[in-house]
Scaffold this motif. Structure first.
Motif, short mmCIF file in Angstrom:
data_model
loop_
_atom_site.label_atom_id
_atom_site.label_comp_id
_atom_site.label_asym_id
_atom_site.label_seq_id
_atom_site.Cartn_x
_atom_site.Cartn_y
_atom_site.Cartn_z
N ARG A 10 -37.62 -10.08 2.51
CA ARG A 10 -38.19 -10.33 3.83
C ARG A 10 -37.37 -11.39 4.58
NH1 ARG A 10 -41.17 -6.96 6.73
NH2 ARG A 10 -42.06 -6.22 4.78
N HIS A 60 -33.92 -9.72 5.70
CA HIS A 60 -34.25 -8.83 6.82
C HIS A 60 -34.39 -9.65 8.10
CE1 HIS A 60 -36.51 -6.33 9.59
NE2 HIS A 60 -37.49 -7.20 9.55
N HIS A 109 -40.72 -13.53 13.50
CA HIS A 109 -41.44 -12.27 13.68
C HIS A 109 -42.17 -11.77 12.43
CE1 HIS A 109 -38.22 -9.88 11.82
NE2 HIS A 109 -39.04 -8.85 11.87
N ASP A 110 -41.68 -12.06 11.21
CA ASP A 110 -42.33 -11.57 10.00
C ASP A 110 -42.95 -12.68 9.15
OD1 ASP A 110 -42.19 -8.85 10.28
OD2 ASP A 110 -40.40 -8.57 9.03
N ASP A 143 -35.42 -5.42 15.53
CA ASP A 143 -36.17 -5.23 14.28
C ASP A 143 -36.06 -3.76 13.83
OD1 ASP A 143 -37.90 -5.78 12.16
OD2 ASP A 143 -39.71 -5.55 13.37
MG MG Z 1 -39.41 -7.07 10.72
#
Ligand code: MG
Length: 361
Positions: A56, A59, A88-89, A171
């Motif tokens: 994650r 990414h 964002h994550d 994304d």
């Molecule tokens: Mg993402």
């Protein structure tokens, strides 16, 4: 969005001598514990088949890198884009979307769980880094951008800032390209299968024209680069054309317009076709589904053990228990766990009788 036009922070703070508001936001995000934990959270693949694949965190860094390239070319606010991309994550629970689905189910009685909404809880409430306020006290524009992510599938939403639109597009581009790359590397997918997609086969033809013969490994890498380059370049050109066509005079104008950051039409369809192929062959691959099931089982067990013992949760989850109830407190605690912390926790639950797992942050 110009730095000087920011709507500011919930808890007012004086400006910084050297850094603009969105540079400070970026730094607050990268120094948060939720950000560091992304290193040990699943993107799509867990670590049982080597360590080539994205986590994650990596990414997130790839999204930030693509989004910054686009921002610089489009001359929009690069600091804001970078901060939004790194954030964002942030709310992802362990085990990727599998973990999210299970938590959503376990927390149904408390309003469910979504990683985008959790991202907001983290930066507004759960991070404890500053004595003056809970959360990271980020600029309004970052919170609004994340709020938009959380509601983007609902009808009649205004468009977010162009900076947020660019991150969203980056994304989708990033994960489609890197999931194909990871799936090839793990042998979940063959090059020939990917060539069923127009985007992939067009990129393969270009690579073959340029390099002639390449071995499979080199070919795969070169095609991933070609796919990324095609998508990012076209996204920049089309977005630039859209901005020129609608000529918004301010960020407020952008919100009244259809989304400006976009791919040209045939390519947008080709990206959907490739992600559809990944969905069927990779995200639904028996190995990936088996991992999803194991992950789901772990999270269900942890939630079941913790809910009746939510008063033993450490701060800040104990405060959440008192203000929003035990289920939400357990959800926040479990969402913060990394993949391996969740698996360790499950082992403790299974190994100790009566179960008394150590609660730690
Ligand atoms: Mg993402």
């Amino acid at each position: 969005m110009h730095d000087a036009h920011t709507a500011g922070r919930t808890h007012p703070e004086p400006g910084h001598r050297y850094r603009g508001p969105f540079q400070r936001d970026r730094d607050r995000i990268t120094h948060s514990s939720a950000f560091r934990r992304l290193a040990f959270k699943t993107q799509v693949f867990t670590g049982e088949r080597g360590d080539y694949h994205r986590t994650r965190l990596t990414h997130t860094l790839e999204v930030a890198s693509i989004a910054r390239t686009m921002a610089r070319a489009l001359r929009i606010n690069e600091d804001l884009v970078e901060a939004m991309a790194l954030m964002h994550d942030l709310g992802h629970p362990p085990f990727g979307h599998a973990g999210e689905d299970v938590l959503d189910e376990c927390l149904a009685a408390a309003g469910g769980f979504s990683h985008n909404q959790q991202g907001l809880r983290i930066v507004e409430l759960l991070e404890k880094r500053y004595p003056e306020f809970p959360g990271l006290n980020l600029s309004r524009e970052l919170l609004d951008g994340q709020q938009h992510r959380a509601h983007k599938h609902e009808p009649h939403q205004p468009s977010p800032l162009l900076e947020a639109q660019v991150v969203d597009l980056a994304d989708g581009i990033a994960y489609t390209a890197h999931d194909a790359d990871d799936a090839l590397n793990m042998g979940l997918l063959q090059l020939e299968e990917l060539e069923e997609s127009t985007l992939w086969s067009t990129a393969t033809q270009r690579v073959r024209q340029r390099y002639g013969w390449l071995d499979r490994e080199q070919l795969a890498r070169a095609v991933v680069h070609q796919v990324l380059d095609t998508l990012v370049s076209s996204a920049i050109e089309t977005t630039r054309e859209q901005v020129q066509r609608y000529a918004p005079g301010s960020p407020a104008d952008v919100q009244q317009l259809p989304p400006l950051a976009s791919l040209p039409q045939p390519l947008a369809g080709e990206l959907r076709e490739l992600s559809g192929l990944l969905f069927r062959r990779v995200y639904r691959h028996p190995n990936v589904l088996a991992k999803r099931a194991t992950a789901g089982e772990a999270l269900r067990e942890i939630v079941a053990v913790l809910v009746p013992r939510a008063d033993e949760l450490p701060a800040p989850y104990d405060t959440i228990r008192m203000t929003e109830g035990p289920l939400r407190a357990v959800g926040d605690f479990v969402a913060a766990l990394t993949d391996r912390a969740a698996l360790d926790f499950q082992r403790q639950i299974r190994g100790v009788r009566p179960p008394r797992p150590a609660l730690h942050e």
